[in-house]
Scaffold this active site. Structure first.
Site, PDB file in Angstrom:
ATOM      1  N   GLY A 174     -10.049  18.162  -8.163  1.00 16.37           N
ATOM      2  CA  GLY A 174     -10.266  18.235  -9.604  1.00 16.37           C
ATOM      3  C   GLY A 174     -10.325  19.669 -10.097  1.00 16.37           C
TER       4      GLY A 174
ATOM      5  N   HIS B 134      -2.316  22.988  -9.608  1.00 19.60           N
ATOM      6  CA  HIS B 134      -2.294  21.552  -9.342  1.00 19.60           C
ATOM      7  C   HIS B 134      -1.153  20.887 -10.115  1.00 19.60           C
ATOM      8  CE1 HIS B 134      -6.761  22.460  -8.922  1.00 19.60           C
ATOM      9  NE2 HIS B 134      -6.491  21.917  -7.755  1.00 19.60           N
TER      10      HIS B 134
ATOM     11  N   GLN C 278     -16.242  18.392   3.604  1.00 19.06           N
ATOM     12  CA  GLN C 278     -15.497  19.616   3.934  1.00 19.06           C
ATOM     13  C   GLN C 278     -16.245  20.879   3.502  1.00 19.06           C
ATOM     14  OE1 GLN C 278     -11.988  18.423   1.489  1.00 19.06           O
ATOM     15  NE2 GLN C 278     -11.943  20.556   0.848  1.00 19.06           N
TER      16      GLN C 278
ATOM     17  N   GLY D  12      -0.285  22.580  -1.683  1.00 20.57           N
ATOM     18  CA  GLY D  12       0.095  23.925  -2.098  1.00 20.57           C
ATOM     19  C   GLY D  12       0.072  24.911  -0.936  1.00 20.57           C
ATOM     20  N   GLN D  13       1.023  25.835  -0.961  1.00 22.86           N
ATOM     21  CA  GLN D  13       1.012  26.932   0.020  1.00 22.86           C
ATOM     22  C   GLN D  13      -0.216  27.825  -0.179  1.00 22.86           C
ATOM     23  OE1 GLN D  13       4.458  29.667   0.057  1.00 22.86           O
ATOM     24  NE2 GLN D  13       3.019  31.175   0.856  1.00 22.86           N
TER      25      GLN D  13
ATOM     26  N   VAL E 169       1.156  29.164  -7.375  1.00 21.23           N
ATOM     27  CA  VAL E 169       1.250  29.509  -8.797  1.00 21.23           C
ATOM     28  C   VAL E 169       0.223  30.612  -9.083  1.00 21.23           C
ATOM     29  CG1 VAL E 169       1.013  28.664 -11.163  1.00 21.23           C
ATOM     30  CG2 VAL E 169       1.994  27.182  -9.398  1.00 21.23           C
TER      31      VAL E 169
HETATM   32  P1  AMP Z   1      -7.955  21.844  -4.419  1.00 18.97           P
HETATM   33  O1  AMP Z   1      -8.260  21.044  -5.634  1.00 18.97           O
HETATM   34  O2  AMP Z   1      -8.384  23.268  -4.494  1.00 18.97           O
HETATM   35  O3  AMP Z   1      -8.365  21.152  -3.145  1.00 18.97           O
HETATM   36  O4  AMP Z   1      -6.371  21.932  -4.345  1.00 18.97           O
HETATM   37  C1  AMP Z   1      -5.583  20.771  -4.353  1.00 18.97           C
HETATM   38  C2  AMP Z   1      -4.170  21.145  -4.022  1.00 18.97           C
HETATM   39  O5  AMP Z   1      -3.674  22.062  -4.998  1.00 18.97           O
HETATM   40  C3  AMP Z   1      -4.038  21.829  -2.652  1.00 18.97           C
HETATM   41  O6  AMP Z   1      -2.885  21.332  -1.993  1.00 18.97           O
HETATM   42  C4  AMP Z   1      -3.901  23.271  -3.028  1.00 18.97           C
HETATM   43  O7  AMP Z   1      -3.184  24.043  -2.071  1.00 18.97           O
HETATM   44  C5  AMP Z   1      -3.124  23.171  -4.331  1.00 18.97           C
HETATM   45  N1  AMP Z   1      -3.293  24.388  -5.098  1.00 18.97           N
HETATM   46  C6  AMP Z   1      -4.461  24.986  -5.469  1.00 18.97           C
HETATM   47  N2  AMP Z   1      -4.228  26.146  -6.104  1.00 18.97           N
HETATM   48  C7  AMP Z   1      -2.886  26.300  -6.148  1.00 18.97           C
HETATM   49  C8  AMP Z   1      -2.013  27.306  -6.665  1.00 18.97           C
HETATM   50  N3  AMP Z   1      -2.463  28.386  -7.268  1.00 18.97           N
HETATM   51  N4  AMP Z   1      -0.671  27.128  -6.510  1.00 18.97           N
HETATM   52  C9  AMP Z   1      -0.188  26.022  -5.881  1.00 18.97           C
HETATM   53  N5  AMP Z   1      -0.948  25.037  -5.384  1.00 18.97           N
HETATM   54  C10 AMP Z   1      -2.282  25.176  -5.501  1.00 18.97           C
END
Ligand code: AMP
Length: 285
Positions: free
Chosen positions: A30, A36, A60, A153-154, A182
């Site tokens: 979220g 995202h 986690q 995401g990378q 991003v």
């Molecule tokens: P999170 O909500 O932080 O667990 O992220 C969910 C997904 O979004 C994960 O696969 C992250 O790698 C991806 N994500 C988070 N920030 C970025 C970003 N700046 N660019 C691309 N993907 C992202």
């Protein structure tokens, strides 16, 4: 559509599968931002139906980490997902995911533990147990949603490498799609944790992308010695920066390198205003 229970997701997905529609899953915690949304857009392009999970996964987070204060913005997330044409936002409670009353520890709950060599490095070193929690929740989400594709995401490079390894080792029938990082125009990688930073902190946080860009440009000029590439970071650091790690490893299996090559990735973790930030760059696109 907002769904809170496993059964309701299963019902919806089963009806899609009967119509032979492909299903994409975007797992998130979220506090959605453009990073995202880039995953969601890719999922919409790739799949007939898209499920976004929106769940701050307690297992986690370490005991001294930011689980309690992690931003929770479900109403805003719903609006963003509606705009993107997401079919289901799955936002379960912790009790729905882990059975009410169950102690969340690996002496009572089945965990997925990724290999030692993949977790005893980079973020896994300071966040002990973090990737067990990630793999456990992601495998649960795969079993609940049974997606054809899942989007990561990378930005969280170690995470996506470990998820790919899990999917391969455990024969999970899902295709993992990795999406690029991003960034803000300034170069700062978008992150839900950027919300913790002051305006000055955001400026100090630019050091991550600056260090990485500089390493890539040194590599482009022919520097391959990893120690020399890492040393270039020192010129960027000051007392606002609390470095956790800077490593250059293989982008597929996280093996350390002495000489960087076209398959190398540079990764950094650093605290600014006590906020832990991560970023990375491929030395060759
Ligand atoms: P999170 O909500 O932080 O667990 O992220 C969910 C997904 O979004 C994960 O696969 C992250 O790698 C991806 N994500 C988070 N920030 C970025 C970003 N700046 N660019 C691309 N993907 C992202």
């Amino acid at each position: 559509m907002l769904i809170h229970t496993v059964n309701e997701v299963r019902e919806a997905v089963n009806s899609w599968k009967k119509e032979n529609l492909t299903v994409g899953l975007v797992p998130t915690m979220g506090a959605l931002h453009e990073g995202h949304l880039s995953l969601i857009k890719k999922a919409k392009e790739t799949c007939d139906r898209v499920v976004v999970s929106d769940f701050v996964n307690p297992i986690q987070f370490g005991p001294s980490e930011d689980f309690d204060k992690y931003p929770r913005t479900l109403n805003e997330d719903m609006k963003l997902c509606d705009n993107e044409g997401v079919d289901i936002v799955f936002a379960p409670s912790a009790d729905e995911m882990y059975q009410k009353g169950q102690r969340l520890s690996n002496d009572t709950l089945t965990y997925v533990c990724p290999p030692f060599f993949y977790v005893n490095t980079l973020c896994g070193k300071s966040r002990v147990g973090h990737f067990d929690g990630v793999c456990t929740v992601v495998l649960k989400l795969f079993n609940i949603v049974q997606p054809d594709y899942a989007f990561f995401g990378q930005k969280d490079a170690q995470q996506v490498i470990i998820i790919k390894k899990m999917v391969n080792d455990l024969n999970v029938p899902v295709k993992i799609i990795q999406c690029p990082i991003v960034r803000e125009a300034s170069g700062l990688a978008l992150s839900s944790r950027n919300k913790y930073l002051s305006e000055d902190g955001k400026k100090d946080a630019l050091v991550l992308s600056k260090i990485l860009k500089n390493i890539k440009s040194c590599y482009d000029k022919g520097v391959t010695d990893v120690a020399a590439l890492k040393e270039t970071a020192y010129g960027f650091l000051n007392d606002k920066h609390d470095m956790e790690y800077l490593e250059i490893v293989d982008r597929d299996n996280l093996e350390n390198k002495i000489k960087a090559d076209d398959n190398s990735i540079a990764l950094i973790a650093l605290r600014v205003e006590n906020v832990r930030l991560i970023d990375n760059i491929y030395l060759k696109d």
